[in-house]
Design an enzyme around this catalytic site. Sequence first.
Site, short mmCIF file in Angstrom:
data_model
loop_
_atom_site.label_atom_id
_atom_site.label_comp_id
_atom_site.label_asym_id
_atom_site.label_seq_id
_atom_site.Cartn_x
_atom_site.Cartn_y
_atom_site.Cartn_z
CE1 TYR A 98 -4.39 -1.29 0.22
CE2 TYR A 98 -3.16 -3.10 1.22
CZ TYR A 98 -4.31 -2.61 0.62
OH TYR A 98 -5.39 -3.44 0.43
CD GLU A 140 -6.30 -6.26 1.75
OE1 GLU A 140 -5.06 -6.13 1.90
OE2 GLU A 140 -6.98 -5.51 1.01
#
Length: 403
Positions: A98, A140
């Site tokens: 990310y 996640e």
Amino acid sequence: MLSTQSAQIVRSTLPVVATSLGDITELFYRRMFEERPELLRDLFNRANQANGSQREALAGAVAAFATSLVERPDERPDAVLGRIANKHASLGITADQYTLVARHLLAAVADVLGDAVTPAVAAAWDEVYWLMANALIAMEARLYAEAHVDDGAVWRTMEIAGRREETPDTASFVLRRPDGLPTEPFVPGQYVSVRVELPDGAHQTRQYSLSTAPGRDAWRITVKRERSADGRVPEGEVSSWLHAHARAGDTLEVSLPFGDLLLPDGDAPLLLASAGIGITPVLAMLEHLVVDSPDRTVIVVHADRSPTYHAHRLELSALVERLPHASLHLWYEDTTDHPASAAPHVNEGWADITRLTLPKETLAFLCGPLSFMQIVRADLLAHGLNPAAIHYEVFGPDLWLST
């Protein structure tokens, strides 16, 4: 929740950002792949990058998330995030990735919007990104914990125990563990990712719904060979490879099951509506209902090109017949010269949900082409169904929010 100052800035800049998101996401992906070409080769779907659908899906998700933050600040848009988190988990995405995305995405915002991106605007949209990213990272992480694996460690070697040609353009593959142990459990409606090495050395991944119920010692996926509009040149890199090369005894890299189109417990009536290869999660749901909830009211709708191209046609009918309170409604574009066309539940043309009587409190599950699901959803809303009762699965980038 956005800070008060950032919320004001995002609200005022959202129209111009939303208008420019197509250019922003195009520049973002181009620059990220220039720096890290292996991501396009081995992680991202090259076809979806080439046709622009992945850029469109990302733009839609960012716009929907930002809009939710400023219009409904006390709610987190989990419906937007849950589908993305499951897709990421099936690819083995980890938190460190990310940071790379943030650098290129926010730089693309600054470059496309130019002087409009003041330090305060940049900080506000940085806050939006990390609220979205950290929510996805947390989701996640929970998915990995529920699967009892380390973050990203979702890949398994599976053996093809059997292959069956279902129609001229679909084949099913039975997958089992080479060590003979039972396959991991899953919930009807979930999918696995399959990763293959292509002739140019690239590793490409696609998701395929599990098309049988849990509780077996093997999984089954059904793969449609994707073709171009002229019907001759294959478009689907992975589906074409599987049709051409995958045989019983071969091994494949397959992820653990993920996905948020989950068949709920309870006794609420169900509408299962599918088109084309969207039938695959419906088969798993029906087989599960036969064993666990045989008395549940189920309305099954399926649309296809013709009986010849209807994958698992006989299996679908047999499963519905085993449910005493289930009904089957089929629509085919072409019923010419096929014995199945004479059955009373077979119709010619496009699926028409308006012709059906739906019980109150019906829960609807849709899977198929986006245009099919949008039409069905509109008809269901006209029937009086609560929007929250309508669930869907998209094969490929989720463009629902972009339309």
